[in-house]
Write a protein that holds these residues in place. Structure first.
Motif, PDB file in Angstrom:
ATOM      1  N   GLY A 125       0.822  -1.208   0.000  1.00 49.68           N
ATOM      2  CA  GLY A 125       0.000   0.000   0.000  1.00 49.68           C
ATOM      3  C   GLY A 125       0.854   1.255   0.000  1.00 49.68           C
ATOM      4  N   LYS A 126       0.350   2.308  -0.674  1.00 46.92           N
ATOM      5  CA  LYS A 126       1.050   3.581  -0.748  1.00 46.92           C
ATOM      6  C   LYS A 126       0.065   4.716  -0.506  1.00 46.92           C
ATOM      7  CE  LYS A 126       4.592   2.167  -4.103  1.00 46.92           C
ATOM      8  NZ  LYS A 126       5.189   2.442  -5.445  1.00 46.92           N
ATOM      9  N   HIS A 127       0.571   5.734   0.173  1.00 52.00           N
ATOM     10  CA  HIS A 127      -0.173   6.977   0.353  1.00 52.00           C
ATOM     11  C   HIS A 127       0.738   8.100  -0.127  1.00 52.00           C
ATOM     12  CE1 HIS A 127      -2.397  10.304   2.068  1.00 52.00           C
ATOM     13  NE2 HIS A 127      -3.352   9.491   2.456  1.00 52.00           N
ATOM     14  N   MET A 128       0.491   8.589  -1.350  1.00 48.61           N
ATOM     15  CA  MET A 128       1.380   9.564  -1.958  1.00 48.61           C
ATOM     16  C   MET A 128       1.323  10.906  -1.242  1.00 48.61           C
ATOM     17  SD  MET A 128       2.680   7.661  -4.169  1.00 48.61           S
ATOM     18  CE  MET A 128       3.698   8.904  -4.952  1.00 48.61           C
ATOM     19  N   GLY A 129       0.157  11.277  -0.734  1.00 48.50           N
ATOM     20  CA  GLY A 129       0.054  12.572  -0.066  1.00 48.50           C
ATOM     21  C   GLY A 129       0.866  12.643   1.211  1.00 48.50           C
ATOM     22  N   GLN A 130       0.909  11.539   1.976  1.00 49.57           N
ATOM     23  CA  GLN A 130       1.657  11.495   3.226  1.00 49.57           C
ATOM     24  C   GLN A 130       3.007  10.806   3.082  1.00 49.57           C
ATOM     25  OE1 GLN A 130       0.594  13.071   5.900  1.00 49.57           O
ATOM     26  NE2 GLN A 130      -1.374  13.655   4.983  1.00 49.57           N
ATOM     27  N   ASN A 131       3.328  10.340   1.871  1.00 50.38           N
ATOM     28  CA  ASN A 131       4.609   9.669   1.608  1.00 50.38           C
ATOM     29  C   ASN A 131       4.782   8.454   2.529  1.00 50.38           C
ATOM     30  OD1 ASN A 131       7.023   9.194   0.288  1.00 50.38           O
ATOM     31  ND2 ASN A 131       8.195  10.601   1.580  1.00 50.38           N
ATOM     32  N   LEU A 132       3.742   7.617   2.586  1.00 47.75           N
ATOM     33  CA  LEU A 132       3.769   6.415   3.424  1.00 47.75           C
ATOM     34  C   LEU A 132       3.724   5.178   2.534  1.00 47.75           C
ATOM     35  CD1 LEU A 132       1.291   7.381   6.301  1.00 47.75           C
ATOM     36  CD2 LEU A 132       3.788   7.367   6.380  1.00 47.75           C
TER      37      LEU A 132
END
Length: 561
Positions: free
Chosen positions: A436-443
């Motif tokens: 999983g990736k969260h581009m807005g939070q860079n996670l």
């Protein structure tokens, strides 16, 4: 005085003067009679109309007027009166005058285009340049006012958009904080339940099997009564003909009590089992390695619990299809919060300590014998373990996973045993790699979900040594019991925090070591048969599960970057 004559009275000093006759009186009278206006119609004064003005004494009535064309014709025919005592009717040509517009151009209304306002106003003549210029200036002023209003509205809308964007960013950040808090609380709840949990499921008696004797398996109620989910189970050995040492009387029945995190009665449905497992499955999306085992003797319902029944009935779907559907559903909901997930599936079996790829063996296991499968690290510096030459298939929906499960069922090694006509003679491992990736939070988070259907445990039968097939069953039983024993040793070593954990003693534990150590969450579902003839095997399974239930492997940690 006759009609149509104009008479002027002379002043007193000229009263003695003689009165001259009016020339052309008959023709004048005739013209006046022909051009007399109709009494019903009103004459309209405007451009293009000739008006005749009669000049007379105040006591004399005014002469009738005629149209301009006929007036000129009559004037040409009749000679003009001359002299100091007479005057003629003066005609005024209105056309020679500059016409004055009686209606001014309407002011443009806000919201109405200048063209529309221009069309609605009276059109000025071509020679009235000054008036047209005045109208154009008014229209230009109206356009400027309208443009200023539009610019003000645009500035207001842009300010609202900026405000809403800031509010959206604030709400998104708040929503992300709530999601991280949910994950934290969810993990705390799972840790309170235990990172190693054990469920027990008792299958019902199948058609054609004998009815279990009453009292063989009991389910004592919990502290809060029957309304509370059952967590305890009692297995009672029936009385036999053997006599006790003292008195020579038959020995009393023996009762064995066990306590687990949850006990499912024979009437439990597949969805009830998954409801207890769903929260643990969701931990894989949060970045925690998860491993779920189905353990028990052959014929106790392990494969039914994990894969479900034949025919594709949704009511009897097992944990694997339900878990995959749940993960896809939650992942789609998390997309609204900025998360994106990818899933890669693999399905292997471990038969006699040999790894086989169930997704590559099309047409039977014999076609896979030429390919070697080994357990290796995914790459330099990586802790992820993979099986070389195995098929890792990206999946994005439940239908793709169902097709893989159907292929794996055809290729899995099964054989007839004394306890089961279709006994699974291998450990099957369905592995779903979640990233999983969260581009807005860079996670970034990644974790595997392992759903394992263990081979059926059986005691060695000394009679299985007469033929080649029996010797093959004996070899399978020895390999199965050895790997299950190693699994127990690994769990005990992790619980006791021993410096050495024997992962490599078995291909099963070696492949699953990342999902067994302290950073993982593990669940074992022990399945038992309700039949009296399987009492000893059921007792051994419950004892093994009870030891696992007493283990604590530490605090789970999410694999996040």
């Amino acid at each position: 005085m006759e009609k149509g004559n104009v008479e002027l009275k002379m002043p007193p000093d000229k009263a003695s003067s003689s009165r001259l006759p009016v020339i052309g009186l008959g023709a004048k009278r005739k013209l006046d009679k022909e051009n007399a206006p109709e009494p019903e119609k009103k004459r309209i004064r405007g451009p293009g109309t000739a008006v005749t003005i009669a000049i007379s004494h105040p006591r004399v009535p005014t002469v009738a007027t005629m149209p301009r064309a006929k007036k000129q014709e009559a004037a040409q025919k009749a000679p003009l009166k001359t002299g100091p005592w007479h005057t003629t009717a003066a005609t005024t040509d209105v056309k020679s005058r500059k016409p004055v517009s009686t209606t001014s151009a309407p002011k443009p209304v806000s919201g109405v285009s200048p063209k529309t306002a221009r069309k609605g106003s009276s059109k000025r003549p071509a020679w009235d340049v000054k008036g047209q210029l005045c109208d154009l200036r008014k229209e230009f002023s109206a356009c400027q006012a309208q443009l200023q209003e539009s610019m003000a509205a645009l500035a207001k809308s842009q300010a609202e958009i900026t405000t809403q964007a800031a509010l959206l960013a604030e709400r998104t950040e708040h929503l992300h904080g709530l999601e991280m808090e949910r994950r934290y609380l969810h993990n705390q709840l799972q840790e309170l339940k235990g990172n190693i949990r054990v469920f027990c499921r008792v299958r019902p008696a199948l058609p054609g099997e004998p009815t279990p004797p009453p009292g063989l398996i009991l389910f004592p109620p919990g502290p809060n009564g029957a309304s509370e989910p059952s967590t305890r189970l009692s297995l009672t050995r029936p009385t036999d003909d053997r006599c006790s040492i003292i008195g020579g009387l038959p020995g009393p029945p023996l009762r064995y009590d066990f306590s687990f995190d949850r006990v499912f009665l024979p009437g439990s449905k597949q969805n009830e089992v998954f409801e207890e497992v769903s929260l643990l499955v969701q931990s894989a999306l949060d970045g925690y390695p998860v491993c779920i085992f189905a353990y028990g003797q052959t014929g106790s319902g392990k494969t039914f619990t994990m894969e479900g029944g034949p025919g594709g009935d949704p009511q009897v779907e097992g944990l694997i299809p339900r878990a995959v559907r749940h993960l896809f559903s939650v992942a789609r909901k998390l997309e609204a919060q900025g998360w994106s997930y990818t899933f890669v599936a693999s399905y292997v079996e471990i038969y006699n300590e040999t790894i086989r790829d169930l997704l590559a063996c099309v047409g039977g296991a014999q076609k896979c014998q030429g390919t070697e499968y080994e357990i290796r690290l995914a790459g330099p510096g990586s802790k992820e373990l993979i099986v070389t030459n195995a098929q890792y298939v990206p999946v994005s929906c439940e239908e793709e996973v169902e097709a893989l499960l159907h292929l794996a069922r055809q290729n899995r090694a099964v054989a007839r045993t004394t306890q089961n006509e279709q006994s699974s003679r291998s450990h099957s491992v369905f592995q779903l790699q979640i990233s999983g990736k969260h581009m807005g939070q860079n996670l970034h988070c990644a974790a595997p979900l392992n759903l394992v259907d263990l081979a059926g445990s059986e005691r060695l039968d000394p009679g299985l040594s007469t033929g080649p097939a029996d010797r093959e069953r004996l070899k399978e039983t020895q390999a199965i019991n050895s790997s299950l024993s190693t699994l127990g040793l690994v769990i005990m070593a992790l619980s006791n925090k021993e410096p050495h954990v024997p992962y490599r003693n078995s291909k099963l534990t070696y492949l699953l070591q990342n999902s067994l150590r302290g950073s993982a969450k593990m669940l074992m579902i022990v399945n038992i048969s309700p039949l009296e003839e399987n009492f000893s095997e059921s007792l051994n399974s419950l004892r093994f599960a009870s030891k696992v239930n007493q283990c604590v492997i530490g605090t789970a940690r999410a694999n996040k970057k």
